[in-house]
Every structure is written in C-alpha cells, then in structure tokens.
Design a protein around this motif. Structure first.
Motif, PDB file in Angstrom:
ATOM      1  N   ALA A  52       0.812  -1.216   0.000  1.00 34.39           N
ATOM      2  CA  ALA A  52       0.000   0.000   0.000  1.00 34.39           C
ATOM      3  C   ALA A  52       0.847   1.268   0.000  1.00 34.39           C
ATOM      4  O   ALA A  52       0.312   2.377  -0.089  1.00 34.39           O
ATOM      5  CB  ALA A  52      -0.941   0.004   1.197  1.00 34.39           C
ATOM      6  N   ASP A  53       2.165   1.133   0.104  1.00 33.54           N
ATOM      7  CA  ASP A  53       3.091   2.267   0.130  1.00 33.54           C
ATOM      8  C   ASP A  53       3.677   2.420  -1.266  1.00 33.54           C
ATOM      9  O   ASP A  53       4.693   1.817  -1.599  1.00 33.54           O
ATOM     10  CB  ASP A  53       4.183   2.027   1.169  1.00 33.54           C
ATOM     11  N   LEU A  54       3.017   3.231  -2.078  1.00 35.63           N
ATOM     12  CA  LEU A  54       3.353   3.312  -3.490  1.00 35.63           C
ATOM     13  C   LEU A  54       4.211   4.534  -3.799  1.00 35.63           C
ATOM     14  O   LEU A  54       4.166   5.546  -3.100  1.00 35.63           O
ATOM     15  CB  LEU A  54       2.071   3.379  -4.325  1.00 35.63           C
ATOM     16  N   VAL A  55       4.956   4.432  -4.879  1.00 41.72           N
ATOM     17  CA  VAL A  55       5.670   5.562  -5.450  1.00 41.72           C
ATOM     18  C   VAL A  55       5.494   5.477  -6.961  1.00 41.72           C
ATOM     19  O   VAL A  55       5.509   4.390  -7.540  1.00 41.72           O
ATOM     20  CB  VAL A  55       7.165   5.553  -5.059  1.00 41.72           C
ATOM     21  N   THR A  56       5.273   6.623  -7.582  1.00 38.72           N
ATOM     22  CA  THR A  56       5.045   6.651  -9.023  1.00 38.72           C
ATOM     23  C   THR A  56       6.052   7.578  -9.698  1.00 38.72           C
ATOM     24  O   THR A  56       6.780   8.332  -9.039  1.00 38.72           O
ATOM     25  CB  THR A  56       3.627   7.149  -9.359  1.00 38.72           C
ATOM     26  N   ALA A  57       6.045   7.525 -11.015  1.00 41.76           N
ATOM     27  CA  ALA A  57       6.906   8.426 -11.779  1.00 41.76           C
ATOM     28  C   ALA A  57       6.544   9.881 -11.520  1.00 41.76           C
ATOM     29  O   ALA A  57       7.394  10.774 -11.628  1.00 41.76           O
ATOM     30  CB  ALA A  57       6.791   8.108 -13.270  1.00 41.76           C
ATOM     31  N   ALA A  58       5.290  10.140 -11.165  1.00 44.12           N
ATOM     32  CA  ALA A  58       4.889  11.509 -10.829  1.00 44.12           C
ATOM     33  C   ALA A  58       5.568  11.976  -9.549  1.00 44.12           C
ATOM     34  O   ALA A  58       6.005  13.134  -9.449  1.00 44.12           O
ATOM     35  CB  ALA A  58       3.374  11.592 -10.688  1.00 44.12           C
ATOM     36  N   ASP A  59       5.657  11.087  -8.542  1.00 40.94           N
ATOM     37  CA  ASP A  59       6.338  11.439  -7.284  1.00 40.94           C
ATOM     38  C   ASP A  59       7.790  11.813  -7.547  1.00 40.94           C
ATOM     39  O   ASP A  59       8.268  12.871  -7.104  1.00 40.94           O
ATOM     40  CB  ASP A  59       6.301  10.255  -6.311  1.00 40.94           C
ATOM     41  N   THR A  60       8.512  10.936  -8.211  1.00 40.70           N
ATOM     42  CA  THR A  60       9.952  11.164  -8.404  1.00 40.70           C
ATOM     43  C   THR A  60      10.215  12.327  -9.349  1.00 40.70           C
ATOM     44  O   THR A  60      11.123  13.127  -9.117  1.00 40.70           O
ATOM     45  CB  THR A  60      10.618   9.887  -8.934  1.00 40.70           C
ATOM     46  N   GLY A  61       9.415  12.439 -10.415  1.00 37.75           N
ATOM     47  CA  GLY A  61       9.622  13.534 -11.350  1.00 37.75           C
ATOM     48  C   GLY A  61       9.331  14.886 -10.735  1.00 37.75           C
ATOM     49  O   GLY A  61      10.092  15.854 -10.908  1.00 37.75           O
ATOM     50  N   ALA A  62       8.213  14.986  -9.994  1.00 39.13           N
ATOM     51  CA  ALA A  62       7.851  16.262  -9.366  1.00 39.13           C
ATOM     52  C   ALA A  62       8.854  16.648  -8.286  1.00 39.13           C
ATOM     53  O   ALA A  62       9.244  17.821  -8.174  1.00 39.13           O
ATOM     54  CB  ALA A  62       6.443  16.176  -8.787  1.00 39.13           C
ATOM     55  N   GLU A  63       9.272  15.666  -7.468  1.00 42.12           N
ATOM     56  CA  GLU A  63      10.229  15.990  -6.412  1.00 42.12           C
ATOM     57  C   GLU A  63      11.540  16.504  -6.983  1.00 42.12           C
ATOM     58  O   GLU A  63      12.102  17.485  -6.481  1.00 42.12           O
ATOM     59  CB  GLU A  63      10.484  14.770  -5.532  1.00 42.12           C
ATOM     60  N   ALA A  64      12.027  15.869  -8.030  1.00 42.74           N
ATOM     61  CA  ALA A  64      13.283  16.306  -8.637  1.00 42.74           C
ATOM     62  C   ALA A  64      13.159  17.719  -9.190  1.00 42.74           C
ATOM     63  O   ALA A  64      14.052  18.564  -9.011  1.00 42.74           O
ATOM     64  CB  ALA A  64      13.696  15.334  -9.738  1.00 42.74           C
ATOM     65  N   MET A  65      12.061  18.016  -9.849  1.00 42.59           N
ATOM     66  CA  MET A  65      11.858  19.350 -10.419  1.00 42.59           C
ATOM     67  C   MET A  65      11.760  20.404  -9.327  1.00 42.59           C
ATOM     68  O   MET A  65      12.360  21.486  -9.415  1.00 42.59           O
ATOM     69  CB  MET A  65      10.589  19.341 -11.283  1.00 42.59           C
ATOM     70  N   ILE A  66      10.983  20.110  -8.278  1.00 46.41           N
ATOM     71  CA  ILE A  66      10.805  21.063  -7.183  1.00 46.41           C
ATOM     72  C   ILE A  66      12.131  21.290  -6.446  1.00 46.41           C
ATOM     73  O   ILE A  66      12.493  22.427  -6.134  1.00 46.41           O
ATOM     74  CB  ILE A  66       9.724  20.558  -6.212  1.00 46.41           C
ATOM     75  N   ILE A 103      10.760  21.175   2.979  1.00 46.89           N
ATOM     76  CA  ILE A 103      10.294  19.796   3.072  1.00 46.89           C
ATOM     77  C   ILE A 103       9.166  19.608   2.075  1.00 46.89           C
ATOM     78  O   ILE A 103       8.189  20.366   2.082  1.00 46.89           O
ATOM     79  CB  ILE A 103       9.834  19.475   4.505  1.00 46.89           C
ATOM     80  N   VAL A 104       9.304  18.604   1.218  1.00 48.84           N
ATOM     81  CA  VAL A 104       8.408  18.432   0.084  1.00 48.84           C
ATOM     82  C   VAL A 104       7.784  17.041   0.089  1.00 48.84           C
ATOM     83  O   VAL A 104       8.485  16.038   0.216  1.00 48.84           O
ATOM     84  CB  VAL A 104       9.166  18.624  -1.250  1.00 48.84           C
ATOM     85  N   ASP A 105       6.472  16.986  -0.052  1.00 49.48           N
ATOM     86  CA  ASP A 105       5.782  15.755  -0.403  1.00 49.48           C
ATOM     87  C   ASP A 105       5.237  15.984  -1.809  1.00 49.48           C
ATOM     88  O   ASP A 105       4.235  16.676  -1.989  1.00 49.48           O
ATOM     89  CB  ASP A 105       4.658  15.432   0.572  1.00 49.48           C
ATOM     90  N   PRO A 106       5.882  15.432  -2.834  1.00 53.98           N
ATOM     91  CA  PRO A 106       5.543  15.803  -4.216  1.00 53.98           C
ATOM     92  C   PRO A 106       4.170  15.340  -4.657  1.00 53.98           C
ATOM     93  O   PRO A 106       3.499  16.031  -5.427  1.00 53.98           O
ATOM     94  CB  PRO A 106       6.654  15.142  -5.033  1.00 53.98           C
ATOM     95  N   VAL A 107       3.742  14.161  -4.202  1.00 53.71           N
ATOM     96  CA  VAL A 107       2.378  13.691  -4.433  1.00 53.71           C
ATOM     97  C   VAL A 107       1.914  13.064  -3.128  1.00 53.71           C
ATOM     98  O   VAL A 107       2.166  11.892  -2.860  1.00 53.71           O
ATOM     99  CB  VAL A 107       2.278  12.670  -5.588  1.00 53.71           C
ATOM    100  N   ASP A 108       1.261  13.851  -2.312  1.00 55.44           N
ATOM    101  CA  ASP A 108       0.706  13.311  -1.079  1.00 55.44           C
ATOM    102  C   ASP A 108      -0.626  12.654  -1.410  1.00 55.44           C
ATOM    103  O   ASP A 108      -1.471  13.239  -2.096  1.00 55.44           O
ATOM    104  CB  ASP A 108       0.488  14.440  -0.061  1.00 55.44           C
ATOM    105  N   GLY A 109      -0.807  11.434  -0.928  1.00 54.64           N
ATOM    106  CA  GLY A 109      -1.970  10.659  -1.342  1.00 54.64           C
ATOM    107  C   GLY A 109      -1.659   9.841  -2.585  1.00 54.64           C
ATOM    108  O   GLY A 109      -2.499   9.713  -3.480  1.00 54.64           O
ATOM    109  N   THR A 110      -0.438   9.269  -2.628  1.00 57.27           N
ATOM    110  CA  THR A 110      -0.019   8.534  -3.823  1.00 57.27           C
ATOM    111  C   THR A 110      -0.937   7.350  -4.110  1.00 57.27           C
ATOM    112  O   THR A 110      -1.207   7.030  -5.274  1.00 57.27           O
ATOM    113  CB  THR A 110       1.438   8.052  -3.669  1.00 57.27           C
ATOM    114  N   TRP A 111      -1.418   6.672  -3.065  1.00 56.84           N
ATOM    115  CA  TRP A 111      -2.330   5.538  -3.292  1.00 56.84           C
ATOM    116  C   TRP A 111      -3.570   6.009  -4.041  1.00 56.84           C
ATOM    117  O   TRP A 111      -4.017   5.365  -4.991  1.00 56.84           O
ATOM    118  CB  TRP A 111      -2.698   4.892  -1.961  1.00 56.84           C
TER     119      TRP A 111
END
Length: 288
Positions: A52-66, A103-111
């Motif tokens: 249930a602890d997911l990570v997506t390309a949106a999480d990693t891409g957004a965090e890197a950009m931010i 402190i950044v949560d790039p996609v909070d609510g990834t699930w």
C-alpha cells in the motif's frame, strides 16, 4: 539568479519568495503530476515499505523538479523530499537541524493518485531548526492552495480571486466532533484501544491524504487530526496552517511540533479546550 536570501536569523519568507515557491509547485504539477494522472503505465508504479506504500513516476519527477528549483532560489538550504529521504534516511536529521530547510511531499496521497482518485496534493513546508515558518497545501485538481507563514493568517488562494482567510471550527464536546485518525498506521494494541473513539464522536475517518485532511481542518470542515506516523513531509505545513487558522497542534505529551521528533502521537484541533478534551480521552487509552 537566486532571490534575496533570508535575513539572519532566518525567521520568515518574503512575499516574493512565497510567490516563487507557489509558481514552482504549480509548474511541477502541470509538468510532472497531472499528465500522469489516470495515465500511469505498469512500469511507472512501484512499492516501498509495503503493497500500500506506493511511489510513481509523478512522485519522483515532481520531487526532482521542485528540489532543483528551490535549490536555485535558496542556495545552501536543505531540501528534504519524501522520495529522497527513502534513499537517504540521514537527510531527515540534517533538515531538522538546518537553519533553513524545505520539506516536500511531491504527491501526497499517492495511493489515491495511483488508483485514479482525484484526492491528492502537493505539500511544501519551510522550517527553521525543525520549526515550521511557512506551509503550503496545494490541490492540483482545482489549482488552489492554502498557505500560511508563522506571523500571518491561514489563507486560501486561487488564481484570479482574492485570498480568503481561513478559521478552524468552533470545536466543542466529543459527541459533536468530526475527525481524522490514521488507525491503520498505529500499532495493533493502539488501534484496539482507540477503536471505541469512533462511536464516541460524530464521525471518524481518513482520506489517505494529509494534504486534504489538513485543508479540511483549516477550513473548519473537520475538528481534529490524530496521527502516529510523524513524517515531516506529511505534517510540517499542516501543523503551521492549523495554528495560523486559530487551532492547536501538539504532541500528546504536550511538546510543540518539531520535525526532529520521530515517535509519538500528533494531535491537531481547532482550539485549546477541544485539544485538551481529546487529549484527556486519547492519552489514557494509549497508556500515556
């Protein structure tokens, strides 16, 4: 060129800096998050600590950009992202001790995001030695954000409209309260001990998204948030926004919020009396 640096000691962000941070978050959402919503391929979703602890390309891409953009604006500041912390746990300790950290949560609510539910957000906080000085809760779907600085009100902003000042609810006695409690993330004994609370308040639930849970708290739509998972990317912004909307946010043992604290329970409520009433009900049940 970087914006003006914070005065020494660093206690607040300027309006220009806040505007730049808002633009960074909005651009990351348009570029890295929204194009992937309901459009993820199998290879763009993976797990971390469990299924249930997911990570997506949106999480990693957004965090890197931010992170890149913030580092350009604030040279020398520590940038702590949820995904970066997964690969470097010591980064969390570094951020808690830094004069200025973001402190950044790039996609909070990834699930939710990964399952096509439009209930996710981006969380950004700035801290000084572990204490929040700025917080932002951004909803990419509606393109609006709730934000606060340590010396100003909690505001809701949307392009083309004036800012709206937010206030927490009126609070009150337990039977009339609606709240959020992350029971599934608690130890089994604590889950069992707190299960009766659901029958003692008007409503108890969870959105699987701290961004929207704290937004509801600041808007007065729910009365409390209780969490045992103290990841700073989930709470630093929301705690400050709760407080600047008139609420109270502390650990159950009475300590003020600090990103360096990794264990315990964090309770946010609309006022001191409601916080104390909830604490007096919850803490004994947990043996605190």
């Amino acid at each position: 060129m970087p914006l003006e640096t914070l005065p020494r000691p660093a206690t607040r962000l300027t309006e220009a800096q806040i505007s730049s941070l808002v633009n960074i978050i909005r651009r990351a959402a348009r570029t890295e998050i929204l194009p992937r919503f309901r459009n993820l391929t199998e290879g763009q979703v993976s797990t971390k600590s469990g299924p249930a602890d997911l990570v997506t390309a949106a999480d990693t891409g957004a965090e890197a950009m931010i992170a890149r953009a913030i580092s350009r604006l604030f040279p020398g500041a520590v940038v702590l992202g949820e995904e970066g912390a997964a690969g470097n746990p010591d980064l969390r300790k570094t951020a808690a001790k830094a004069e200025l950290a973001f402190i950044v949560d790039p996609v909070d609510g990834t699930w939710n995001f990964a399952h096509g539910l439009p209930l996710f957000g981006v969380i950004l906080a700035a801290t000084r030695f572990g204490k929040p000085i700025f917080g932002m809760l951004y909803d990419p779907i509606t393109d609006d954000w709730i934000f606060a600085s340590k010396d100003g009100p909690a505001l809701q902003s949307e392009m083309g409209r004036p800012n709206r000042t937010l206030s927490t609810s009126a609070g009150g006695a337990l039977p009339g309260l609606s709240g959020i409690a992350h029971l599934s993330y608690m130890p089994e004994a604590d889950r069992r001990a707190l299960a009766p609370l659901g029958a003692e308040v008007a409503r108890l639930g969870s959105l699987r998204c701290s961004c929207h849970e704290y937004r509801l708290l600041a808007q007065g739509a729910v009365d409390f948030v209780l969490s045992a998972t103290l990841n700073p990317w989930d709470h630093a912004a929301g705690v400050l926004i709760c407080e600047r909307a008139g609420g109270v946010a502390r650990f159950l043992d009475g300590r003020d919020y600090d990103t360096g604290v990794t264990e315990g329970y964090l309770l946010s409520a609309p006022d001191e009396a409601t916080w104390q009433a909830l604490r007096d009900r919850i803490a004994p049940a947990l043996g605190l």
